[in-house]
Design a protein around this motif. Structure first.
Motif, mmCIF file in Angstrom:
data_model
loop_
_atom_site.group_PDB
_atom_site.id
_atom_site.type_symbol
_atom_site.label_atom_id
_atom_site.label_comp_id
_atom_site.label_asym_id
_atom_site.label_seq_id
_atom_site.Cartn_x
_atom_site.Cartn_y
_atom_site.Cartn_z
ATOM 1 N N SER A 248 0.807 -1.211 0.000
ATOM 2 C CA SER A 248 0.000 0.000 0.000
ATOM 3 C C SER A 248 0.844 1.267 0.000
ATOM 4 N N ASN B 172 -3.134 6.097 -4.477
ATOM 5 C CA ASN B 172 -3.984 6.588 -5.552
ATOM 6 C C ASN B 172 -4.363 8.033 -5.225
ATOM 7 N N VAL C 79 -6.391 10.034 -6.609
ATOM 8 C CA VAL C 79 -7.825 10.301 -6.709
ATOM 9 C C VAL C 79 -8.537 10.001 -5.392
ATOM 10 N N THR C 80 -8.054 9.025 -4.636
ATOM 11 C CA THR C 80 -8.756 8.604 -3.416
ATOM 12 C C THR C 80 -8.246 9.289 -2.145
ATOM 13 N N ILE C 81 -7.330 10.240 -2.261
ATOM 14 C CA ILE C 81 -6.874 10.961 -1.065
ATOM 15 C C ILE C 81 -8.036 11.819 -0.564
ATOM 16 N N PRO C 82 -8.451 11.634 0.704
ATOM 17 C CA PRO C 82 -9.593 12.399 1.232
ATOM 18 C C PRO C 82 -9.294 13.904 1.280
ATOM 19 N N GLU C 83 -10.352 14.692 1.353
ATOM 20 C CA GLU C 83 -10.213 16.146 1.369
ATOM 21 C C GLU C 83 -9.377 16.630 2.552
ATOM 22 N N LEU D 184 -4.590 12.259 4.306
ATOM 23 C CA LEU D 184 -4.418 10.846 4.634
ATOM 24 C C LEU D 184 -3.182 10.708 5.499
ATOM 25 N N LYS E 248 -3.909 16.612 -0.801
ATOM 26 C CA LYS E 248 -4.011 16.923 -2.230
ATOM 27 C C LYS E 248 -4.797 18.219 -2.406
ATOM 28 N N ASP F 108 -2.308 8.437 -11.981
ATOM 29 C CA ASP F 108 -3.070 8.635 -10.752
ATOM 30 C C ASP F 108 -2.367 8.137 -9.506
#
Length: 186
Positions: free
Chosen positions: A10, A14, A16-20, A23, A59, A123
């Motif tokens: 891990s 990704n 795209v999947t980094i939370p607002e 992480l 991000k 990504d």
């Protein structure tokens, strides 16, 4: 805020999947993980015992900011006596990654602010090379097993930390003997 306790697989993030709100990534690795970062002919002259990393990844509009801290222990030879020493390494690091620009055929001069930026393609961001680079950057040029290390005798090679030798320290290299009595008159 998402917290991810990571396994080696891990360390591929990704974007795209980094939370607002970002992480948090926490992971620990050992020597096999570090050895796998290098080709056989590129391996550094030390080995990793243990590594603990804590990163916060954010991000913003495609730009990824990584703020992290690591703690590691490496085995490396002492610069004076050549005995193996355990050396602790601790450091904070910051990375800014932006999406990769299309290749430009001509050579362009980089601006100062561009030297502190890395690029990612697609990504995904791969943290393994970033962490390995940080470990290597923290290894001092001259490593001592302890500050008072006496090193090796230049004549016989005896480790002067363990025992003494009968060599005289005033011996002059035969190639330099002609300069021993050289005097300059002012």
């Amino acid at each position: 805020q998402a917290i991810m306790v990571s396994t080696t697989n891990s360390l591929k993030i990704n974007v795209v999947t980094i939370p607002e709100d970002g992480l948090n990534l926490v992971f620990s690795e050992g020597g096999k993980w570090f050895d796998a970062c290098f080709n056989e002919d590129e391996k550094p002259d030390f080995s990793l015992n243990k590594l603990d990393v804590n990163c916060h990844i954010i991000k913003t509009s495609g730009t990824v900011f990584i703020k992290g801290k690591f703690s590691a222990t490496i085995n490396i030879n002492c610069s004076r006596c050549l005995e193996e020493a355990k050396l602790p390494l601790d450091a904070n690091f910051d990375y800014t990654l932006i999406p990769e620009k299309p290749q430009v055929k001509e050579d362009l001069e980089l601006k100062k602010e561009e030297l502190e930026i890395s690029y990612y393609h697609g990504d995904f961001i791969y943290l393994t090379p970033i962490i390995c680079e940080q470990i290597i950057l923290q290894v001092p040029i001259k490593v001592l097993c302890h500050p008072e290390c006496k090193g090796l005798c230049p004549q016989c090679g005896t480790n002067l930390n363990d025992s003494s030798c009968d060599c005289t320290s005033g011996n002059v290299d035969s190639r330099m003997a002609a300069l021993k009595n050289f005097k300059i008159n002012n």
